[in-house]
Motif scaffolding. Structure first.
Motif, PDB file in Angstrom:
ATOM      1  N   ALA A 107       7.487 -11.463  11.983  1.00 20.27           N
ATOM      2  CA  ALA A 107       7.354 -10.083  12.184  1.00 20.27           C
ATOM      3  C   ALA A 107       5.780  -9.635  12.531  1.00 20.27           C
ATOM      4  N   PRO A 108       5.473  -9.883  13.879  1.00 17.42           N
ATOM      5  CA  PRO A 108       4.015  -9.541  14.218  1.00 17.42           C
ATOM      6  C   PRO A 108       3.503  -8.102  14.226  1.00 17.42           C
ATOM      7  N   LEU A 109       4.550  -7.288  14.280  1.00 13.46           N
ATOM      8  CA  LEU A 109       3.948  -5.839  14.163  1.00 13.46           C
ATOM      9  C   LEU A 109       4.104  -5.293  12.758  1.00 13.46           C
ATOM     10  N   THR A 110       4.473  -5.986  11.961  1.00 11.07           N
ATOM     11  CA  THR A 110       4.290  -5.384  10.332  1.00 11.07           C
ATOM     12  C   THR A 110       2.838  -5.764  10.000  1.00 11.07           C
ATOM     13  N   ARG A 111       2.223  -4.749   9.573  1.00  4.82           N
ATOM     14  CA  ARG A 111       0.982  -4.538   8.998  1.00  4.82           C
ATOM     15  C   ARG A 111       0.957  -5.065   7.457  1.00  4.82           C
ATOM     16  N   VAL A 112       0.097  -6.208   7.074  1.00  5.42           N
ATOM     17  CA  VAL A 112       0.274  -6.540   5.633  1.00  5.42           C
ATOM     18  C   VAL A 112      -0.879  -6.076   4.977  1.00  5.42           C
ATOM     19  N   LEU A 113      -0.844  -5.355   3.897  1.00  7.03           N
ATOM     20  CA  LEU A 113      -1.874  -4.828   2.884  1.00  7.03           C
ATOM     21  C   LEU A 113      -1.715  -5.695   1.688  1.00  7.03           C
ATOM     22  N   VAL A 114      -2.802  -6.523   1.275  1.00  9.88           N
ATOM     23  CA  VAL A 114      -2.860  -7.260   0.093  1.00  9.88           C
ATOM     24  C   VAL A 114      -3.034  -6.299  -0.967  1.00  9.88           C
ATOM     25  N   LEU A 115      -2.245  -6.181  -1.985  1.00 10.58           N
ATOM     26  CA  LEU A 115      -2.422  -5.476  -3.342  1.00 10.58           C
ATOM     27  C   LEU A 115      -2.410  -6.464  -4.439  1.00 10.58           C
ATOM     28  N   ALA A 159      -6.800 -14.511   2.772  1.00  9.65           N
ATOM     29  CA  ALA A 159      -5.801 -13.468   2.920  1.00  9.65           C
ATOM     30  C   ALA A 159      -6.160 -12.717   4.153  1.00  9.65           C
ATOM     31  N   ILE A 160      -7.432 -12.425   4.601  1.00 12.54           N
ATOM     32  CA  ILE A 160      -7.937 -11.656   5.878  1.00 12.54           C
ATOM     33  C   ILE A 160      -7.952 -12.699   6.907  1.00 12.54           C
ATOM     34  N   GLN A 216      -1.525   2.724  10.755  1.00 15.97           N
ATOM     35  CA  GLN A 216      -2.188   3.120  12.011  1.00 15.97           C
ATOM     36  C   GLN A 216      -3.117   1.948  12.578  1.00 15.97           C
ATOM     37  N   GLY A 217      -3.212   0.799  11.982  1.00 19.65           N
ATOM     38  CA  GLY A 217      -3.930  -0.282  12.465  1.00 19.65           C
ATOM     39  C   GLY A 217      -5.300  -0.262  11.958  1.00 19.65           C
ATOM     40  N   GLN A 218      -5.656   0.565  11.159  1.00 21.14           N
ATOM     41  CA  GLN A 218      -6.954   0.664  10.343  1.00 21.14           C
ATOM     42  C   GLN A 218      -7.279  -0.348   9.300  1.00 21.14           C
ATOM     43  N   SER A 219      -8.189  -1.224   9.300  1.00 25.51           N
ATOM     44  CA  SER A 219      -8.510  -2.193   8.167  1.00 25.51           C
ATOM     45  C   SER A 219      -8.989  -1.209   6.862  1.00 25.51           C
ATOM     46  N   GLY A 258      -5.648  -5.349   5.261  1.00 22.41           N
ATOM     47  CA  GLY A 258      -6.477  -4.713   4.321  1.00 22.41           C
ATOM     48  C   GLY A 258      -6.321  -5.545   3.137  1.00 22.41           C
ATOM     49  N   TYR A 259      -7.076  -5.210   1.939  1.00 22.55           N
ATOM     50  CA  TYR A 259      -7.121  -5.698   0.721  1.00 22.55           C
ATOM     51  C   TYR A 259      -7.546  -4.713  -0.522  1.00 22.55           C
ATOM     52  N   LEU A 260      -6.447  -4.249  -1.283  1.00 22.70           N
ATOM     53  CA  LEU A 260      -6.760  -3.519  -2.568  1.00 22.70           C
ATOM     54  C   LEU A 260      -6.678  -4.191  -3.684  1.00 22.70           C
ATOM     55  N   LEU A 261      -7.174  -3.629  -4.884  1.00 24.33           N
ATOM     56  CA  LEU A 261      -6.947  -4.189  -5.938  1.00 24.33           C
ATOM     57  C   LEU A 261      -5.696  -3.262  -6.667  1.00 24.33           C
ATOM     58  N   LYS A 262      -5.028  -3.799  -7.617  1.00 24.00           N
ATOM     59  CA  LYS A 262      -3.917  -2.978  -8.112  1.00 24.00           C
ATOM     60  C   LYS A 262      -4.433  -2.072  -9.022  1.00 24.00           C
ATOM     61  N   ASP A 263      -5.579  -1.889  -9.415  1.00 24.68           N
ATOM     62  CA  ASP A 263      -6.032  -0.757 -10.144  1.00 24.68           C
ATOM     63  C   ASP A 263      -6.362   0.304  -9.410  1.00 24.68           C
TER      64      ASP A 263
END
Length: 185
Positions: free
Chosen positions: A52-60, A72-73, A99-102, A79-84
């Motif tokens: 799924a190359p068009l799907t953006r993955v944001l780590v949470l 992961a990057i 929108q394709g922004q990191s 992107g990479y966010l913490l659960k808190d």
């Protein structure tokens, strides 16, 4: 995903399920944990890049250690966010990822900046190797400085770089690590 609330289109209990579900759901953004059964998040991110190359993955996730963030990057997370993270921050991150922004949580951004600014790990310069060989032979900083015709302060600076590159804290550990890596012929 613009001004309206992002819509949840599916949920997976592990990485294998996520990789199987995402292409059929045509998800724009996937929130991915890293520690999951059957297939960890990094492997799942790599597979998603293929299926799924068009799907953006944001780590949470709850983890922001070096061993988690960089792989992961590198695997393709945008992107990479913490659960808190507060809900508003999470919503902004999903919109930005769409929108394709990191997007990086502040602690992750600081960690990456620190990693980039560190001396390159592992590879000692010829001068650092000379200094370490003298230390391994028992030379004091003063003796090493005298033999190399440089100041004691320069020896101390070289040693600090050596410690960082070998990921050790002192002279003895640096010498031991150098032998372990076969740096002395």
């Amino acid at each position: 995903v613009h001004d309206a609330l992002p819509q949840v289109v599916g949920e997976a209990g592990n990485g294998v399920e996520a990789v199987a579900l995402v292409p059929s759901l045509k998800a724009d953004v996937v929130l991915m944990d890293l520690r999951m059964p059957r297939m960890d998040g990094v492997r799942a991110i790599r597979r998603l890049r293929e299926v799924a190359p068009l799907t953006r993955v944001l780590v949470l996730t709850t983890f922001d250690t070096d061993s988690d963030v960089l792989p992961a990057i590198e695997a393709g997370a945008i992107g990479y966010l913490l659960k808190d993270a507060p809900t508003e921050e999470l919503l902004r991150a999903v919109r930005a990822a769409h929108q394709g922004q990191s997007v990086l949580s502040p602690s992750v951004a600081n960690r990456l900046i620190g990693e980039v600014r560190k001396p390159q790990r592992g590879t000692l310069s010829p001068r650092e190797l000379e200094v370490l060989k003298l230390v391994a032979d028992g030379a004091t900083n003063r003796e090493a400085a005298s033999k190399l015709f440089i100041s004691e302060a320069s020896i101390k600076t070289h040693l600090l770089h050596i410690y960082a590159k070998l990921d050790v804290r002192d002279r003895a550990a640096a010498v031991g690590e150098a032998y372990r890596r076969g740096l002395f012929s």
